[in-house]
Design an enzyme around this catalytic site. Structure first.
Site, short mmCIF file in Angstrom:
data_model
loop_
_atom_site.label_atom_id
_atom_site.label_comp_id
_atom_site.label_asym_id
_atom_site.label_seq_id
_atom_site.Cartn_x
_atom_site.Cartn_y
_atom_site.Cartn_z
N SER A 147 0.78 -1.24 0.00
CA SER A 147 0.00 0.00 0.00
C SER A 147 0.81 1.29 0.00
O SER A 147 0.23 2.37 -0.11
CB SER A 147 -0.97 0.00 1.18
OG SER A 147 -2.06 -0.84 0.89
N PHE A 165 -5.64 -15.83 -6.06
CA PHE A 165 -5.06 -14.59 -6.57
C PHE A 165 -3.59 -14.74 -6.94
O PHE A 165 -3.10 -14.02 -7.82
CB PHE A 165 -5.22 -13.46 -5.54
CG PHE A 165 -3.99 -13.18 -4.72
CD1 PHE A 165 -3.00 -12.35 -5.20
CD2 PHE A 165 -3.82 -13.77 -3.49
CE1 PHE A 165 -1.86 -12.10 -4.47
CE2 PHE A 165 -2.69 -13.54 -2.74
CZ PHE A 165 -1.70 -12.69 -3.23
#
Length: 361
Positions: free
Chosen positions: A78, A145
């Protein structure tokens, strides 16, 4: 699966010449490896005079026992959000984007779902996590994922299976969905892929030689790097998650960098070399993150220091790696990374305490 959060081996000596007494940063990294069971930890510390020290602890590859490469590349999760926010604010400064324009101004019909009104969500809400858009990351299974490519619209389809969390502008809640939408807005405004825009406007502009936004299908890490590991629970074994398809994070967390490049980036940002004064002030206008003492601006966080004042930066989590760090007003900078996301908040707090120690010593 985590793409962003607020939340045993040979120990290598620090690169700089030995100082008198124990080095508290090295001790902190050693403890993360020995006591918290993290495979490796690495850090870069810059003092106010520009002197830099690099550190490593643990091993870079559990299978071979290879050393941790100094200032090796890691997935920064992030911390990517700050890069995305910088580009958005550059466009604001150029009159191409309006922080107080609504999402439907730029992406009509894209943001939808039960209780979600795109005509009330502003660009500012996206960058500050005050939009109320639901999070998608907990709905993506790790095993799926790791090798799957996601289009940004795929991530929104997953997110919008859920209801709006709250009315725009009324609360703060961290959601990667905000930055997926922000990335789509940047592409719409510039007419170019987000990775290219970030590279031209930020990475090349300040000479970040070891920082990049992986291309579609690129699951590897280009330069020397410690392997990243993941465990599903405290009792589960570590498994290698170095090679993943990071498209699941995209504008919210896809980038790769080094600790020293992150220090250079956040230093340049605070020095005004990436944004005009007005936009940097907007970026640093924060809302409280609960009762933590921390604040969230536009893709930038402030955290209190034990020695007084605050530092500015953004942490990042993505399976395989967790990083924390930031810079102070007087030019100190620290970035620390570990090669597994801790399974409990206590270990992350100890990681954050290493940052505080390095900035306050």
């Amino acid at each position: 699966m985590v793409v962003g959060a607020l939340t045993i081996g040979v120990l290598a000596p620090p690169a700089a010449s030995a100082a008198t007494g124990p080095d508290t940063v090295q001790q902190g990294l050693n403890a993360l490896v020995r006591s918290d069971g993290l495979p490796a930890a690495l850090a870069s510390v810059k003092d106010r005079d520009g002197r830099t020290r690099t550190y490593t602890a643990g091993v870079g590859d559990l299978a071979t026992g290879a050393k941790v490469p100094r200032d090796g590349q890691v997935r920064i999760g992030s911390s990517t959000k700050t890069f995305t926010a910088v580009v958005a604010l550059q466009l604001v400064g150029e009159g191409k984007l309006d922080l107080d324009a609504t999402v439907d101004t730029y992406l009509p019909g894209v943001v939808r779902g039960q209780g979600i009104d795109e005509s009330r969500i502003k660009v500012r809400h996206l960058l500050q996590h005050t939009s109320g858009l639901p999070e998608y990351e907990h709905l993506v299974n790790d095993d799926i994922f790791q090798h799957r490519y996601f289009e940004p619209r795929d991530l929104l389809d997953i997110a919008f299976r859920q209801e709006s969390a709250f009315d725009p502008g009324t609360k703060w809640a961290y959601s990667n969905t905000n930055y997926v939408v922000a990335g789509l807005i940047i592409q719409k405004v510039t007419g170019r892929p987000l990775a290219e825009v970030i590279d031209q406007r930020v990475v090349q502009r300040i000479g970040l030689r070891h920082t990049y936004f992986p291309a579609s299908g690129d699951m590897s890490i280009r330069e020397a790097h410690p392997k990243g590991y993941h465990r599903d629970s405290a009792a589960a074994p570590l498994r290698d998650m170095t090679e993943i398809d990071p498209s699941v994070a995209w504008a919210a967390g896809q980038m790769i960098s080094t600790n020293s490049d992150l220090n250079r980036f956040y230093t340049a940002l605070l020095e005004g070399r990436l944004l005009p004064e007005a936009q940097l002030a907007q970026m640093r206008t924060t809302v409280p993150i609960g009762d933590t003492g921390a604040g969230y601006g536009l893709g930038l966080m402030s955290r209190p220091l034990s020695c007084g004042g605050v530092y500015w930066g953004h942490g990042g989590d993505i399976p395989g790696y967790e990083s924390r760090g930031g810079v102070t007003e007087d030019g100190r900078a620290v970035s620390v990374a570990v090669t597994a996301v801790p399974t409990d908040g206590a270990a992350t707090r100890r990681l954050e305490s290493v940052v505080d120690t390095a900035l306050c010593r």
